[in-house]
Design a protein around this motif. Structure first.
Motif, PDB file in Angstrom:
ATOM      1  N   SER A  17       0.852  -1.188   0.000  1.00  0.00           N
ATOM      2  CA  SER A  17       0.000   0.000   0.000  1.00  0.00           C
ATOM      3  C   SER A  17       0.882   1.230   0.000  1.00  0.00           C
ATOM      4  O   SER A  17       2.027   1.207   0.459  1.00  0.00           O
ATOM      5  CB  SER A  17      -0.959  -0.017   1.190  1.00  0.00           C
ATOM      6  N   VAL A  18       0.324   2.321  -0.491  1.00  0.00           N
ATOM      7  CA  VAL A  18       1.114   3.520  -0.776  1.00  0.00           C
ATOM      8  C   VAL A  18       1.679   4.103   0.504  1.00  0.00           C
ATOM      9  O   VAL A  18       1.079   4.011   1.569  1.00  0.00           O
ATOM     10  CB  VAL A  18       0.224   4.551  -1.491  1.00  0.00           C
ATOM     11  N   GLU A  19       2.864   4.677   0.405  1.00  0.00           N
ATOM     12  CA  GLU A  19       3.550   5.350   1.504  1.00  0.00           C
ATOM     13  C   GLU A  19       4.074   4.400   2.574  1.00  0.00           C
ATOM     14  O   GLU A  19       4.456   4.838   3.645  1.00  0.00           O
ATOM     15  CB  GLU A  19       2.658   6.411   2.175  1.00  0.00           C
ATOM     16  N   ASP A  20       4.095   3.107   2.312  1.00  0.00           N
ATOM     17  CA  ASP A  20       4.720   2.179   3.262  1.00  0.00           C
ATOM     18  C   ASP A  20       6.219   2.171   3.027  1.00  0.00           C
ATOM     19  O   ASP A  20       6.674   2.219   1.889  1.00  0.00           O
ATOM     20  CB  ASP A  20       4.200   0.757   3.018  1.00  0.00           C
ATOM     21  N   SER A  21       6.996   2.076   4.110  1.00  0.00           N
ATOM     22  CA  SER A  21       8.445   1.887   3.974  1.00  0.00           C
ATOM     23  C   SER A  21       8.736   0.408   4.128  1.00  0.00           C
ATOM     24  O   SER A  21       8.392  -0.181   5.144  1.00  0.00           O
ATOM     25  CB  SER A  21       9.193   2.641   5.069  1.00  0.00           C
ATOM     26  N   VAL A  22       9.342  -0.155   3.124  1.00  0.00           N
ATOM     27  CA  VAL A  22       9.552  -1.596   3.131  1.00  0.00           C
ATOM     28  C   VAL A  22      10.994  -1.923   2.795  1.00  0.00           C
ATOM     29  O   VAL A  22      11.740  -1.079   2.296  1.00  0.00           O
ATOM     30  CB  VAL A  22       8.624  -2.307   2.106  1.00  0.00           C
ATOM     31  N   LEU A  23      11.362  -3.183   3.080  1.00  0.00           N
ATOM     32  CA  LEU A  23      12.682  -3.682   2.728  1.00  0.00           C
ATOM     33  C   LEU A  23      12.545  -4.569   1.498  1.00  0.00           C
ATOM     34  O   LEU A  23      11.805  -5.539   1.512  1.00  0.00           O
ATOM     35  CB  LEU A  23      13.248  -4.524   3.879  1.00  0.00           C
ATOM     36  N   GLY A  24      13.251  -4.214   0.464  1.00  0.00           N
ATOM     37  CA  GLY A  24      13.134  -4.981  -0.767  1.00  0.00           C
ATOM     38  C   GLY A  24      14.452  -5.643  -1.129  1.00  0.00           C
ATOM     39  O   GLY A  24      15.521  -5.184  -0.737  1.00  0.00           O
ATOM     40  N   ILE A  25      14.357  -6.744  -1.872  1.00  0.00           N
ATOM     41  CA  ILE A  25      15.558  -7.447  -2.327  1.00  0.00           C
ATOM     42  C   ILE A  25      15.600  -7.351  -3.850  1.00  0.00           C
ATOM     43  O   ILE A  25      14.620  -7.683  -4.526  1.00  0.00           O
ATOM     44  CB  ILE A  25      15.503  -8.920  -1.896  1.00  0.00           C
ATOM     45  N   VAL A  26      16.728  -6.938  -4.378  1.00  0.00           N
ATOM     46  CA  VAL A  26      16.841  -6.772  -5.828  1.00  0.00           C
ATOM     47  C   VAL A  26      16.911  -8.145  -6.481  1.00  0.00           C
ATOM     48  O   VAL A  26      17.683  -9.009  -6.069  1.00  0.00           O
ATOM     49  CB  VAL A  26      18.103  -5.964  -6.181  1.00  0.00           C
ATOM     50  N   VAL A  27      16.074  -8.320  -7.476  1.00  0.00           N
ATOM     51  CA  VAL A  27      15.998  -9.601  -8.155  1.00  0.00           C
ATOM     52  C   VAL A  27      16.618  -9.516  -9.545  1.00  0.00           C
ATOM     53  O   VAL A  27      17.201 -10.456 -10.054  1.00  0.00           O
ATOM     54  CB  VAL A  27      14.516 -10.033  -8.252  1.00  0.00           C
ATOM     55  N   ASP A  28      16.463  -8.363 -10.151  1.00  0.00           N
ATOM     56  CA  ASP A  28      16.932  -8.236 -11.522  1.00  0.00           C
ATOM     57  C   ASP A  28      17.049  -6.741 -11.822  1.00  0.00           C
ATOM     58  O   ASP A  28      16.479  -5.918 -11.108  1.00  0.00           O
ATOM     59  CB  ASP A  28      15.907  -8.880 -12.463  1.00  0.00           C
ATOM     60  N   SER A  29      17.800  -6.409 -12.869  1.00  0.00           N
ATOM     61  CA  SER A  29      17.829  -4.986 -13.229  1.00  0.00           C
ATOM     62  C   SER A  29      17.607  -4.849 -14.722  1.00  0.00           C
ATOM     63  O   SER A  29      18.150  -5.599 -15.525  1.00  0.00           O
ATOM     64  CB  SER A  29      19.150  -4.345 -12.804  1.00  0.00           C
ATOM     65  N   VAL A  34       5.428   3.834  -3.828  1.00  0.00           N
ATOM     66  CA  VAL A  34       4.834   5.032  -4.409  1.00  0.00           C
ATOM     67  C   VAL A  34       3.473   4.743  -5.009  1.00  0.00           C
ATOM     68  O   VAL A  34       2.533   5.500  -4.865  1.00  0.00           O
ATOM     69  CB  VAL A  34       5.797   5.593  -5.488  1.00  0.00           C
ATOM     70  N   LYS A  35       3.394   3.616  -5.711  1.00  0.00           N
ATOM     71  CA  LYS A  35       2.111   3.263  -6.325  1.00  0.00           C
ATOM     72  C   LYS A  35       1.818   1.809  -5.993  1.00  0.00           C
ATOM     73  O   LYS A  35       2.701   0.963  -6.116  1.00  0.00           O
ATOM     74  CB  LYS A  35       2.221   3.372  -7.857  1.00  0.00           C
ATOM     75  N   ALA A  36       0.590   1.551  -5.602  1.00  0.00           N
ATOM     76  CA  ALA A  36       0.235   0.161  -5.298  1.00  0.00           C
ATOM     77  C   ALA A  36      -1.219  -0.047  -5.674  1.00  0.00           C
ATOM     78  O   ALA A  36      -2.110   0.284  -4.905  1.00  0.00           O
ATOM     79  CB  ALA A  36       0.454  -0.131  -3.818  1.00  0.00           C
TER      80      ALA A  36
END
Lengths: 237, 451
Positions: free
Chosen positions: A69-81, A125-127
Motif C-alpha cells: 500500500s502507498v507510503e509504506d516503507s519496506v525492505l526490498g531485495i533486488v531480483v533483476d535490473s 509510491v504506487k500500489a
C-alpha cells in the motif's frame, strides 16, 4: 452504541460492529478491514478493531503476506535490473519496480549498480491491485532520507503485525530495553522484514532472535527476556 | 515467470556475508554452536509402521507398508526394500508437485543406501516361499516442512517407522504346501522386522572461505553453504555410507574429524530413537492385553479375587482385543471402558461382538462387601503397568482388569460367553468401586436391583 463492545477486541469477518441507523448526521471514517453494507458496518478481515477518536475505525491484523500500500516503507531485495528500473521483491503478490532515476540527485549518468540479492530500504509510491507496485528511494520531497541500500547486518522475516509493533511510538519495550545497554541499528519494513546491524555478530544474533520471539510476549515478558539475554551476553563477552 | 519470482524465498547478500562472518567466532544464526544438533522429537502414529520426526523446523513423516510379491530372479530368497520420497509443496515454495526432483531423488538414494548396503534390514527373513513369494517392504517418506537438513530427519523417520512396523504372519498351506496363507492380525500377532543395526545419517555443511564446518544446517545455512557431506553410520562405529554432494573441496583431515564427531552424534540419536521406540512398544503392549479363557471358568463364584489377580499377570499377553467390561446389562456387545458408567453407554465403541445375552445374569447377588474390600485392596496392590493403565483409562480399567475374569476375545470362543455373563457383575461392582466406593455402592444396588 454497539461499537463500544468491539473496540480493541478480536473481531472476525461477518461481525457487525456499527449500526448506522442509530447514528444520524455523523461522519465515520472507515479504514482497512471494514465494509459498509447499507446501514451496518461489518468486518471483512480478522483482527483487532481499533478506534481513533473521534470517528476513525479500522481492523488491525497480522499475517505473513504483505499487501503493498502507498507510503509504506519496506525492505526490498533486488531480483533483476532492467534498463529503466530494478525488479525488487517486497514479499507481495507481485514483484515491484524501482525506477533507476528514483534516487536523490539521480540522473542517467549516475545510475546506481545493485547486484542480485542487494537489500534496499524503499518507499512504496504506487500500489494498485493487479499491477506491479512502484517504489522509490527518496521521500516525497525528493531527499534521500535514509532510503537506499543497507550494508552488512542480518535480515530476517517476521509477520506484518510484529513489524508494526516495532515501529510504534513510544518505542516497543524490546527495542527500548536493548537500546539502553547495547548499540545497534535496526531497519523495519512494513512488509515483514527486519534488518539488524551491530558491531559484533553475537549482538546481532541476540537482538535478531529476541525480536523474532517477542511477538507473542507481553510487555513485562519482553523486558524479562531482554534482561536474561543481556546477562548472558555480558557473561560471555 | 514474474509470479514465480514473487513467491520464493530469497537470499540477500547481507545474509550470506553475515552467516559466514558469524562462523568465524563459531556463532550460528539461531544461537547454536557449530556441532550442536537441533531438538529432535520422534512421534508415532496410530498404525504400526508410521513415524513422524521433527528436527527443529524440519518435519518429516515415514510410512512402512509390506506386500507379497515375486522376488528378483537373481535373489530368490530375499525380500526387497524400496524407498519413495515425496517433497510436498507445502514444505517449501520451491517444491513442485509431480515427479521427484533432483533433491528428492538424492534424499531417497542416501536413505536407501544407508539401509540396504549396510544390510540393516534383514531381507532373508522376508522370504516366504523361495523363488515365488517374498515380502516387499516399501517406505514412503513425506516431507512436511523444510527447515533444512532433510536427510537426517528423513533417515530417523524411516528407522522409527521400520522399528515399529509389524508385518502379518504367514504360513504355507494348501494341498501341496505351496499356497501362502496370510494371517490377519486378529488371528495371529503380526511380527516385527528383523533389524540388525540402526544406520544414522549425520550431515555436515562446509562454508567456503574459512573452512568452517557445521552440523545439521538450517534452511538458511544450506542456501549459503559451499559444500555438504552426509555420513551414515551406526552406534557401533561402522560407517555405512558417505555422500559428499559436490561443492567445495575438503581436506582429508577435516573429513576424519567429521567422522569422529558423527560417531558421537549417531550414538546420541540412536539412544533417543531406541527410547522412543521402547516407550511406544510398551504403550502398545499395554493396549493389547490378552486374558486367559481358562481362568473365567474357575472363578465363577466371585469370591476369589486374589486368585484372579494371580492369573492376570501371567495372562499379560499382547492380543488384539481391548478389555471389555459391561456397565449396562442391556447391550450385548463388548465395550471399552471409557468413562463413568452412565455416559459410557453412549461413548463406547464396539470392537468385537460376542454373541450371548448379557442381560442373563445368573450370578448377580448385589454388592459383596468382602469383594468390595478385596477390590480396594487389590487396587492398591496392582502392578506398575496396570497402574499405568489405570491412570490412562480414568482409573476404571486397572481395577476392571484385576477384577474381571480374564478373557480371550477371539470370536466364537465358548468360555468367553460364560466369562462375559459373569463379567457384568464383576465389572460393574469393581469399576464403580474404583472411582467412588461409597456412592457407587448405592448405584450398584439400584442397578443390580433393576436387572
Amino acid at each position: 452504541m454497539s461499537d463500544n463492545q468491539f473496540v480493541d477486541q478480536l473481531v472476525v469477518p461477518g461481525d457487525v460492529v456499527l449500526d448506522l441507523s442509530s447514528m444520524a448526521n455523523q461522519t465515520i471514517k472507515l479504514g482497512g478491514g471494514l465494509r459498509q453494507e447499507s446501514d451496518a458496518i461489518s468486518v471483512t478481515k480478522a483482527g483487532k478493531l481499533r478506534l481513533s477518536k473521534p470517528n476513525k475505525y479500522w481492523v488491525e491484523s497480522s499475517q505473513k503476506r504483505y499487501v503493498p500500500s502507498v507510503e509504506d516503507s519496506v525492505l526490498g531485495i533486488v531480483v533483476d535490473s532492467r534498463s529503466d528500473n530494478f525488479i525488487v521483491d517486497i514479499k507481495g503478490p507481485a514483484v515491484a519496480f524501482l525506477p533507476v532515476l528514483a534516487f536523490e540527485g539521480g540522473t542517467r549518468r549516475n545510475i546506481p549498480k545493485f547486484e542480485v540479492g542487494a537489500l534496499l530500504y524503499v518507499r512504496v509510491v504506487k500500489a494498485n491491485p493487479g499491477m506491479n507496485p512502484e517504489l522509490s528511494c527518496t521521500d516525497a520531497s525528493g531527499k534521500a532520507a535514509e532510503f537506499g541500500p543497507l550494508k552488512d547486518g542480518y535480515m530476517f522475516e517476521c509477520s506484518t503485525g510484529l513489524s508494526r509493533m516495532l515501529l510504534r511510538s513510544p518505542p516497543c519495550p524490546i527495542l527500548e530495553a536493548f537500546g539502553k545497554k547495547i548499540s545497534f541499528e535496526v531497519a523495519v519494513g512494513l512488509n515483514g522484514r527486519v534488518w539488524v546491524n551491530a558491531a559484533s555478530p553475537s549482538t546481532v544474533i541476540i537482538v535478531a532472535n529476541a525480536i523474532m520471539r517477542s511477538e507473542s510476549l507481553s510487555v513485562a515478558q519482553q523486558k524479562i527476556m531482554v534482561e536474561k539475554l543481556l546477562q548472558n551476553l555480558n557473561i560471555s563477552t | 515467470m514474474e509470479q514465480r519470482l514473487a513467491n520464493s524465498w530469497r537470499l540477500t547478500v547481507n545474509e550470506k556475508k553475515f552467516i559466514e562472518t558469524a562462523l568465524l567466532p563459531a556463532l550460528r544464526i539461531d544461537g547454536r554452536r557449530p556441532f550442536d544438533y537441533r531438538n529432535l522429537t520422534i512421534n508415532f502414529g496410530k498404525h504400526d509402521g508410521s513415524g513422524e520426526v521433527q528436527l527443529g523446523q524440519t518435519h518429516v513423516m515415514a510410512f512402512v507398508t509390506a506386500q507379497l510379491t515375486q522376488p528378483y530372479r537373481d535373489r530368490p530368497n530375499e525380500g526387497s526394500l524400496s524407498i519413495f520420497t515425496e517433497f510436498s509443496p507445502m514444505a517449501d515454495p520451491s517444491f513442485e508437485p509431480g515427479r521427484p526432483g533432483q533433491a528428492a531423488v538424492e534424499l531417497g538414494r542416501v536413505v536407501d543406501r544407508g539401509l540396504r548396503e549396510s544390510r540393516a534390514v534383514d531381507t532373508e527373513s522376508l522370504c516366504v516361499l523361495s523363488g515365488k513369494s517374498v515380502w516387499a517392504i516399501r517406505i514412503d517418506l513425506h516431507i512436511l516442512d523444510n527447515g533444512g537438513n532433510l536427510v537426517d530427519a528423513a533417515n530417523v523417520a524411516a528407522l522409527a517407522a521400520l522399528l515399529t512396523f509389524r508385518r502379518p504372519e504367514c504360513s504355507l498351506g494348501g494341498e501341496d504346501g505351496q499356497e501362502v496363507v496370510v494371517h490377519p492380525p486378529e488371528e495371529r500377532e503380526p511380527l516385527p522386522l528383523i533389524i540388525h543395526h540402526l544406520p544414522i545419517a549425520v550431515t555436515f555443511a562446509f562454508f567456503g572461505s574459512e573452512s568452517s564446518v557445521v552440523i545439521d544446517p538450517t534452511h538458511h545455512e544450506e542456501a549459503v553453504t559451499g559444500g555438504r557431506m552426509t555420513t551414515t553410520l551406526n552406534a557401533n562405529g561402522d560407517i555405512c555410507a558417505i555422500q559428499k554432494a559436490g561443492g567445495e573441496g575438503i581436506l582429508q583431515s577435516v573429513i576424519m574429524q567429521c567422522l569422529r564427531i558423527a560417531t558421537v552424534k549417531a550414538g546420541d540419536i540412536t539412544e533417543k530413537l531406541k527410547k522412543a521406540v521402547d516407550s511406544y512398544n510398551t504403550e502398545r503392549a499395554l493396549k493389547k492385553i490378552k486374558r486367559h479363557p481358562s481362568s473365567t471358568l474357575m472363578d465363577v463364584d466371585g469370591a476369589h479375587s486374589n486368585s484372579r489377580e494371580k492369573q492376570s499377570p501371567p495372562a499379560f499377553k499382547k492380543a488384539t482385543s481391548e478389555f471389555p467390561s459391561h456397565h449396562t446389562r442391556k447391550s450385548n456387545k463388548l465395550e471399552n471402558v471409557e468413562g463413568e458408567t452412565n455416559s459410557s453407554e453412549q461413548r463406547n465403541t464396539t470392537k468385537n461382538f460376542i454373541g450371548g445375552p448379557s442381560s442373563w445374569d445368573p450370578y448377580s447377588k448385589g454388592v459383596d462387601p468382602d469383594f468390595l474390600k478385596a477390590s480396594l485392596a487389590l487396587r492398591g496392590a496392582s502392578t506398575a503397568s496396570k497402574k499405568q493403565e489405570v491412570s490412562k483409562n480414568e482409573k476404571m480399567h486397572g481395577v476392571a482388569k484385576l477384577e474381571e475374569t480374564t478373557k480371550d476375545v477371539n470370536e466364537g470362543f465358548l468360555p468367553v460367553e460364560a466369562a462375559q455373563a459373569e463379567q457384568p457383575t464383576r465389572g460393574e461392582k469393581t469399576l464403580k468401586d474404583a472411582v467412588k466406593p461409597k456412592n457407587r455402592r448405592k448405584k450398584n444396588q439400584s442397578s443390580t436391583g433393576a436387572s
